[in-house]
Write a protein that holds these residues in place. Structure first.
Motif, mmCIF file in Angstrom:
data_model
loop_
_atom_site.group_PDB
_atom_site.id
_atom_site.type_symbol
_atom_site.label_atom_id
_atom_site.label_comp_id
_atom_site.label_asym_id
_atom_site.label_seq_id
_atom_site.Cartn_x
_atom_site.Cartn_y
_atom_site.Cartn_z
ATOM 1 N N GLU A 294 -46.587 -55.001 2.696
ATOM 2 C CA GLU A 294 -45.765 -54.691 1.525
ATOM 3 C C GLU A 294 -45.087 -55.935 0.964
ATOM 4 O O GLU A 294 -44.903 -56.054 -0.252
ATOM 5 C CB GLU A 294 -44.726 -53.633 1.878
ATOM 6 N N ASP A 295 -44.700 -56.860 1.838
ATOM 7 C CA ASP A 295 -44.093 -58.110 1.374
ATOM 8 C C ASP A 295 -45.064 -58.900 0.494
ATOM 9 O O ASP A 295 -44.665 -59.483 -0.518
ATOM 10 C CB ASP A 295 -43.653 -58.974 2.559
ATOM 11 N N ASP B 41 -40.958 -66.050 3.306
ATOM 12 C CA ASP B 41 -40.572 -65.820 4.701
ATOM 13 C C ASP B 41 -41.683 -66.371 5.595
ATOM 14 O O ASP B 41 -42.768 -66.708 5.121
ATOM 15 C CB ASP B 41 -40.378 -64.320 4.979
ATOM 16 N N LYS C 35 -42.220 -62.949 -2.197
ATOM 17 C CA LYS C 35 -41.388 -62.986 -0.990
ATOM 18 C C LYS C 35 -41.611 -64.295 -0.232
ATOM 19 O O LYS C 35 -42.736 -64.685 0.038
ATOM 20 C CB LYS C 35 -41.741 -61.791 -0.082
ATOM 21 N N LYS D 172 -43.631 -62.881 9.845
ATOM 22 C CA LYS D 172 -42.648 -61.855 9.482
ATOM 23 C C LYS D 172 -43.037 -61.082 8.225
ATOM 24 O O LYS D 172 -42.410 -60.071 7.901
ATOM 25 C CB LYS D 172 -41.276 -62.495 9.275
ATOM 26 N N LEU D 173 -44.052 -61.562 7.521
ATOM 27 C CA LEU D 173 -44.449 -60.921 6.272
ATOM 28 C C LEU D 173 -45.299 -59.679 6.534
ATOM 29 O O LEU D 173 -46.323 -59.747 7.220
ATOM 30 C CB LEU D 173 -45.246 -61.897 5.406
ATOM 31 N N SER D 174 -44.856 -58.561 6.001
ATOM 32 C CA SER D 174 -45.623 -57.324 6.107
ATOM 33 C C SER D 174 -46.614 -57.244 4.946
ATOM 34 O O SER D 174 -46.564 -58.038 3.999
ATOM 35 C CB SER D 174 -44.684 -56.117 6.039
ATOM 36 N N ILE E 52 -45.339 -57.667 -3.144
ATOM 37 C CA ILE E 52 -44.275 -58.036 -4.083
ATOM 38 C C ILE E 52 -44.794 -59.110 -5.036
ATOM 39 O O ILE E 52 -44.699 -58.995 -6.257
ATOM 40 C CB ILE E 52 -43.017 -58.536 -3.340
ATOM 41 N N SER F 154 -47.114 -66.277 0.977
ATOM 42 C CA SER F 154 -47.325 -65.314 -0.105
ATOM 43 C C SER F 154 -47.264 -65.976 -1.475
ATOM 44 O O SER F 154 -48.140 -65.760 -2.323
ATOM 45 C CB SER F 154 -46.277 -64.200 -0.021
#
Length: 200
Positions: free
Chosen positions: A77-78, A69, A67, A73-75, A81, A124
């Protein structure tokens, strides 16, 4: 040689497949295309792919998601990925693929410039690429049966310039022939445990 290429129909995968197909048997693999389909984020799918392909002399992976971003803003869960797909996907290709790789065979994984020179929105992806680099160096010490492992790490490539150049200000795109040559070096050469970096 019988060479399994995951991501064979992608931007880089097409060029690598072409470069190796003149003298070698290529098995093209994709998520939704190719002779065999696989989702490298799922270990069971990787196992099924190898069962269909049978014994091979080289495994090349030019696939994996992450991901992009802003960090804030990265969770969690992001981040997973990239961890599940590009990182563990490639780790599992090696972990599972060892029993399908002929003696003296090789694994070639793919990372990118972000491991060394991250740009905006790539926390990420950069993390995952760096993890693969460390995995390659460590796994090379323990692989048996003459197996080798390397990673190819390219800067922005020519054929992706239009799509990604806004993310990479000041990066001179790498000619596609240089990218293909790096994969040939890993697959056909003798290097082991190397991060093969490609800059323009």
């Amino acid at each position: 040689m019988k060479i399994l290429i995951i991501g064979a129909n992608g931007t880089i995968g097409k060029k690598v497949s072409e470069a190796l197909s003149d003298k070698h048997e290529i098995i093209k693999v994709g998520k939704t295309s190719g002779e065999i389909q696989t989702d490298i984020a799922e270990a069971s799918s990787i196992e099924e792919m190898f069962e269909k392909a049978g014994k091979v002399d080289a495994v090349v992976c030019i696939a994996g998601d992450a991901k992009w971003d802003k960090f804030d803003k990265l969770s969690e869960e992001d981040f997973y990925i990239g961890i599940k797909s590009k990182l563990m996907g490639q780790v599992n290709l090696v972990r599972i693929g060892r029993k399908y790789l002929n003696p003296g065979g090789s694994f070639t994984l793919t990372t990118g410039i972000l491991a060394d020179h991250p740009v905006d929105k790539t926390t990420s992806a950069a993390m995952v690429n760096g993890g693969i680099h460390s995995f390659v160096k460590a796994a090379a010490l323990e692989l048996e049966n003459g197996h080798r492992i390397n990673a190819v790490s390219a800067d922005l490539v020519e054929d992706a310039k239009e799509k990604y150049e806004d993310y990479f200000p000041g990066h001179t795109p790498v000619p596609m022939y240089k990218v293909a040559d790096a994969y040939k070096k890993s697959v056909l050469g003798k290097v082991n445990g190397e991060i093969i970096r490609i800059l323009a």
